[in-house]
Design a protein around this motif. Structure first.
Motif, PDB file in Angstrom:
ATOM      1  N   VAL A 113       6.772   2.224   3.815  1.00 54.53           N
ATOM      2  CA  VAL A 113       7.122   2.274   5.181  1.00 54.53           C
ATOM      3  C   VAL A 113       6.025   3.172   6.034  1.00 54.53           C
ATOM      4  CG1 VAL A 113       8.792   3.437   6.845  1.00 54.53           C
ATOM      5  CG2 VAL A 113       9.478   2.323   4.842  1.00 54.53           C
ATOM      6  N   VAL A 114       5.405   2.617   6.905  1.00 54.54           N
ATOM      7  CA  VAL A 114       4.180   3.378   7.886  1.00 54.54           C
ATOM      8  C   VAL A 114       5.028   3.804   9.201  1.00 54.54           C
ATOM      9  CG1 VAL A 114       1.928   3.182   8.421  1.00 54.54           C
ATOM     10  CG2 VAL A 114       2.630   2.019   6.644  1.00 54.54           C
ATOM     11  N   ARG A 115       5.093   4.953   9.609  1.00 56.09           N
ATOM     12  CA  ARG A 115       5.623   5.336  10.818  1.00 56.09           C
ATOM     13  C   ARG A 115       4.867   5.091  11.804  1.00 56.09           C
ATOM     14  NH1 ARG A 115       9.655  10.471  10.388  1.00 56.09           N
ATOM     15  NH2 ARG A 115       9.977   9.752  12.405  1.00 56.09           N
ATOM     16  N   GLY A 116       5.108   4.259  12.783  1.00 60.86           N
ATOM     17  CA  GLY A 116       4.616   4.351  14.253  1.00 60.86           C
ATOM     18  C   GLY A 116       4.940   4.854  15.404  1.00 60.86           C
ATOM     19  N   ALA A 117       4.560   4.511  16.578  1.00 58.21           N
ATOM     20  CA  ALA A 117       4.929   5.369  17.777  1.00 58.21           C
ATOM     21  C   ALA A 117       6.609   4.773  18.270  1.00 58.21           C
ATOM     22  CB  ALA A 117       4.105   5.048  18.916  1.00 58.21           C
TER      23      ALA A 117
ATOM     24  N   LEU B 119      14.852   5.648  12.262  1.00 62.23           N
ATOM     25  CA  LEU B 119      13.654   4.687  12.236  1.00 62.23           C
ATOM     26  C   LEU B 119      14.113   3.237  12.217  1.00 62.23           C
ATOM     27  CD1 LEU B 119      11.729   6.690   9.354  1.00 62.23           C
ATOM     28  CD2 LEU B 119      11.423   6.711  11.940  1.00 62.23           C
ATOM     29  N   ALA B 120      13.590   2.379  13.267  1.00 62.45           N
ATOM     30  CA  ALA B 120      13.729   1.106  13.281  1.00 62.45           C
ATOM     31  C   ALA B 120      12.726   0.527  12.715  1.00 62.45           C
ATOM     32  CB  ALA B 120      14.013   0.724  14.662  1.00 62.45           C
TER      33      ALA B 120
ATOM     34  N   VAL C 145       8.833   1.522  12.409  1.00 59.56           N
ATOM     35  CA  VAL C 145       8.052   1.537  11.357  1.00 59.56           C
ATOM     36  C   VAL C 145       7.648   0.044  11.017  1.00 59.56           C
ATOM     37  CG1 VAL C 145       9.202   3.740  10.597  1.00 59.56           C
ATOM     38  CG2 VAL C 145      10.234   1.093   9.499  1.00 59.56           C
ATOM     39  N   LEU C 146       6.487   0.155  10.224  1.00 55.92           N
ATOM     40  CA  LEU C 146       6.074  -0.837   9.561  1.00 55.92           C
ATOM     41  C   LEU C 146       6.740  -0.901   8.207  1.00 55.92           C
ATOM     42  CD1 LEU C 146       4.172  -3.370   8.682  1.00 55.92           C
ATOM     43  CD2 LEU C 146       2.438  -1.723   8.230  1.00 55.92           C
ATOM     44  N   LEU C 147       7.261  -2.139   7.563  1.00 55.82           N
ATOM     45  CA  LEU C 147       7.877  -2.208   6.053  1.00 55.82           C
ATOM     46  C   LEU C 147       7.042  -3.105   5.592  1.00 55.82           C
ATOM     47  CD1 LEU C 147       9.811  -1.350   4.146  1.00 55.82           C
ATOM     48  CD2 LEU C 147      11.537  -3.001   5.103  1.00 55.82           C
ATOM     49  N   VAL C 148       6.316  -2.680   4.395  1.00 60.16           N
ATOM     50  CA  VAL C 148       5.475  -3.632   3.460  1.00 60.16           C
ATOM     51  C   VAL C 148       6.093  -3.696   2.358  1.00 60.16           C
ATOM     52  CG1 VAL C 148       3.355  -3.913   2.397  1.00 60.16           C
ATOM     53  CG2 VAL C 148       3.504  -2.502   4.522  1.00 60.16           C
ATOM     54  N   ASP C 149       6.342  -5.189   1.847  1.00 61.51           N
ATOM     55  CA  ASP C 149       6.983  -5.731   0.460  1.00 61.51           C
ATOM     56  C   ASP C 149       8.372  -4.865   0.389  1.00 61.51           C
ATOM     57  OD1 ASP C 149       4.790  -7.190   0.272  1.00 61.51           O
ATOM     58  OD2 ASP C 149       3.739  -5.977  -1.324  1.00 61.51           O
ATOM     59  N   ALA C 150       9.295  -5.377   1.173  1.00 61.71           N
ATOM     60  CA  ALA C 150      10.732  -4.365   1.295  1.00 61.71           C
ATOM     61  C   ALA C 150      11.516  -4.133   0.114  1.00 61.71           C
ATOM     62  CB  ALA C 150      11.521  -5.304   2.376  1.00 61.71           C
ATOM     63  N   GLY C 151      11.279  -4.693  -0.863  1.00 60.51           N
ATOM     64  CA  GLY C 151      12.155  -4.608  -2.155  1.00 60.51           C
ATOM     65  C   GLY C 151      12.601  -5.620  -2.946  1.00 60.51           C
ATOM     66  N   ILE C 152      13.537  -5.382  -3.770  1.00 58.46           N
ATOM     67  CA  ILE C 152      13.847  -6.540  -4.771  1.00 58.46           C
ATOM     68  C   ILE C 152      15.209  -7.020  -4.791  1.00 58.46           C
ATOM     69  CG2 ILE C 152      13.954  -7.027  -7.297  1.00 58.46           C
ATOM     70  CD1 ILE C 152      10.770  -6.343  -6.019  1.00 58.46           C
TER      71      ILE C 152
ATOM     72  N   GLU D  47       0.957  11.749   5.260  1.00 59.44           N
ATOM     73  CA  GLU D  47       1.458  11.745   6.696  1.00 59.44           C
ATOM     74  C   GLU D  47       2.061  10.392   7.018  1.00 59.44           C
ATOM     75  OE1 GLU D  47      -1.109  13.233   9.683  1.00 59.44           O
ATOM     76  OE2 GLU D  47       0.471  12.884  11.117  1.00 59.44           O
ATOM     77  N   GLY D  48       3.393  10.464   7.375  1.00 61.80           N
ATOM     78  CA  GLY D  48       4.011   9.517   7.948  1.00 61.80           C
ATOM     79  C   GLY D  48       3.875   8.203   7.062  1.00 61.80           C
ATOM     80  N   VAL D  49       3.691   8.148   5.968  1.00 60.01           N
ATOM     81  CA  VAL D  49       3.960   7.251   4.918  1.00 60.01           C
ATOM     82  C   VAL D  49       4.812   7.317   3.827  1.00 60.01           C
ATOM     83  CG1 VAL D  49       2.637   5.370   3.186  1.00 60.01           C
ATOM     84  CG2 VAL D  49       1.503   6.439   5.492  1.00 60.01           C
ATOM     85  N   LEU D  50       5.945   6.673   3.702  1.00 59.58           N
ATOM     86  CA  LEU D  50       6.885   6.839   2.855  1.00 59.58           C
ATOM     87  C   LEU D  50       7.021   5.522   1.876  1.00 59.58           C
ATOM     88  CD1 LEU D  50       8.185   7.403   5.747  1.00 59.58           C
ATOM     89  CD2 LEU D  50       9.181   9.057   4.108  1.00 59.58           C
ATOM     90  N   VAL D  51       7.386   5.838   0.525  1.00 58.20           N
ATOM     91  CA  VAL D  51       7.524   4.841  -0.332  1.00 58.20           C
ATOM     92  C   VAL D  51       8.779   4.931  -1.045  1.00 58.20           C
ATOM     93  CG1 VAL D  51       6.735   4.335  -2.756  1.00 58.20           C
ATOM     94  CG2 VAL D  51       5.196   4.795  -1.114  1.00 58.20           C
ATOM     95  N   HIS D  52       9.595   3.808  -1.321  1.00 57.08           N
ATOM     96  CA  HIS D  52      10.739   3.418  -2.045  1.00 57.08           C
ATOM     97  C   HIS D  52      10.364   2.669  -3.398  1.00 57.08           C
ATOM     98  CE1 HIS D  52      14.634   3.005  -3.583  1.00 57.08           C
ATOM     99  NE2 HIS D  52      14.362   1.493  -3.711  1.00 57.08           N
TER     100      HIS D  52
END
Ligand code: ZN
Length: 263
Positions: A23-27, A54-55, A30-37, A7-12
């Motif tokens: 991507v973790v959705r917040g109010a 989503l910002a 979003v929080l973006l962890v280890d954005a990509g390559i 719930e509210g957590v997406l992965v690329h």
């Protein structure tokens, strides 16, 4: 391309080493962890987030290795964090005016020119905190020294999710922190810290590999590998026998050799 895994957590997932951006959705965004390559992937991810309204309000790098430190202008100017130690390490590297050559030398040949080693690379703020400062669900920072100094896993307890960084992968064996005086001890301690904290986790997202629902089995698999290497036994590990991934075996051989020569 973004896939919801909880719930509210997406992965690329990138096609480079199955690297996962989380991507973790917040109010408020979003929080973006280890954005990509690759630049094009990062831009596409930014467009995808924009399309969903989503910002990005915070970023996080799980550890100071090049493939976890990338960013793109389209992702915006939110604060990007890592552990205090991770920020110190990458800050030291970036202080060298030749850092692009040094980091560029670590990239696989087929990524040359495709990865943004620009002024946004590695610009993280060090956190000396147990929780991430942001407006979304509580995110615990589990810092340890397995794999890399200043490494952190993120625990999003209310979503039942562990963002593992470069551990608990189904495709890569544990890669020990070669700079540590006690890489085996550090790795086992890191696994223990995760096991102690993550009792309620349903979904584990490794830095590279498949998203899983098998946290406990993955901890045991990593632990068995590290113990076998410690005891100079050949690990019985399916990750060492994947067709097309012979380099993982080579990496394993290199680790065993380094440990043997370091005493
Ligand atoms: Zn790494």
């Amino acid at each position: 391309m973004l896939r919801e895994v909880a719930e509210g957590v997406l992965v690329h997932e990138s096609d480079f080493l199955q690297s996962n951006a989380v991507v973790v959705r917040g109010a408020e965004g979003v929080l973006l962890v280890d954005a990509g390559i690759r630049s094009d992937e990062l831009a596409a991810l930014a467009a995808d987030l924009r399309g969903r309204g989503l910002a990005v309000v915070a970023g996080f790098s799980t550890h100071p290795h090049w493939d976890h430190l990338l960013w793109h202008p389209d992702l915006g100017t939110a604060p990007r964090y890592g552990t205090a130690l991770a920020a110190t390490i990458i800050g030291g590297r970036l202080a060298d005016e030749n850092w692009r050559d040094a980091v560029g030398g670590m990239l696989p040949e087929d990524l040359a020119g495709l990865v943004p080693l620009d002024e946004l690379f590695g610009r993280i703020t060090g956190l000396d905190a147990a929780e991430l400062p942001w407006s979304g669900p509580a995110v615990r920072i589990l810092q340890h020294s397995a794999h890399a100094p200043g490494h952190a896993a993120l625990l999003v307890e209310e979503r039942g999710v562990l963002v593992a960084g470069d551990m608990l992968s189904d495709i890569l064996v544990p890669i020990l922190n070669a700079m540590s005086p006690d890489p085996i001890g550090d790795y086992l301690a890191g696994l223990q810290a995760i096991e102690d904290a993550a009792a309620g986790v349903q979904v584990v997202i490794p830095g590279h590999g498949s998203v899983g629902h098998d946290l406990r089995a993955r901890i045991e698999q990593d632990r068995a590998y590290v113990r076998a290497v410690r005891d100079r036994r050949e690990p019985d590990d399916p990750r060492l026998a994947r067709p097309g991934w012979e380099w993982v075996r080579d990496l394993h051989g290199g680790q065993v050799e380094r440990l043997a020569t370091s005493g």
